[in-house]
Design an enzyme around this catalytic site. Sequence first.
Site, short mmCIF file in Angstrom:
data_model
loop_
_atom_site.label_atom_id
_atom_site.label_comp_id
_atom_site.label_asym_id
_atom_site.label_seq_id
_atom_site.Cartn_x
_atom_site.Cartn_y
_atom_site.Cartn_z
N ASP A 1 30.61 6.10 31.07
CA ASP A 1 31.42 5.18 31.87
C ASP A 1 30.48 4.34 32.71
O ASP A 1 29.64 4.87 33.44
CB ASP A 1 32.38 5.95 32.78
CG ASP A 1 33.53 6.59 32.01
OD1 ASP A 1 33.58 6.42 30.77
OD2 ASP A 1 34.37 7.26 32.64
N ASP B 1 46.54 5.26 28.65
CA ASP B 1 46.18 5.99 29.86
C ASP B 1 47.45 6.27 30.64
O ASP B 1 48.19 5.34 30.98
CB ASP B 1 45.22 5.16 30.72
CG ASP B 1 44.00 4.69 29.92
OD1 ASP B 1 43.52 5.48 29.09
OD2 ASP B 1 43.55 3.55 30.13
#
EC number: 5.3.1.16
Length: 247
Positions: A8, A129
Site C-alpha cells: 500500500d 470494499d
Amino acid sequence: MILFPAIDLKDGECVRLKLGDMEQATVYNEDPGAQAKAFEDQGFEWLHVVDLNGAFAGETVNGAAVDAILKSTKNPVQLGGGIRTLDHIEAWLSRGLARVILGTVAVRDPVLVIEACKRFPGQVAVGIDAKGGKVAVEGWAEASELGIIELAKRFEGAGVAAIIYTDIDRDGILAGINWASTLELADAVSIPVIASGGLASIDDIKRMLQPDAAKLEGAISGRALYDGRIDPTEALDLIKAAKEVRA
C-alpha cells in the site's frame, strides 16, 4: 490458490493502515521497489499494490513508486487506487501492469467497467470494499447503500477477471478474514473472489484451503507478513501442497 502480498503506497512509501484510516499509517519500507523484489525473492508469484493517495484523489499520485515496483519485479502486479477512466486503464496496462482494480468507478459508472473488460480481457478486476455490509467508495471515505452481492452481480458475464473483496472493519488490525461474508459472495457469483482485510495468521491460510473455499482465487496479506505473523515459506508450502492434492 494465490497468496498476494500487499504494498500500500502513501507518499511514496510502503505503509499499512488501520481500518482504512490514512491518519493511522505505519511505514514498513521507504523503498517500494526493494519491497517488491523482497516479496519475489520470498517466492510469491503475484503482487497486490494500492495507491492510497490516488484512491482519495481520484487519480494516480504514487505513479513513480508503482513504476519502481514494475522495474524491480518480474511478478505480475495488480494495481488499484484512483483508476477511473479508460485512458488511465490503458496507460497503466501499457506500462506493464498485469491488471487494474476498479473500485469507486465500479459503483459510479459500471458501464465503463464493462467496456474496460471488453477492451482489456482478463486484465480488469473489481474492488469491492465494504463497511458494515455496505459498499464504500472514494478511498473508503464514503458509504453507499449498495450491498456487496448486489454490486458483484452487476458484472456477471462481463469478463471481470476477479473481485477483490475487502472488509474494511477488519483491515489492518489482524482480526482474521470475514469468512462468512467472503464465502457468501464467492457462492453468489461466478467471478473468482480474492479475500482481503484482516488476514492474521497461518490459520487463515489453512482456512482458505478448505473445500468450501475452493471458489476463492486467493487472499491478500499485508500487516501479517510485514509483522512476521505469517512465515512466507510455511504459507507458500501449504498452498503448494494443497494444489498438488487437488491436481
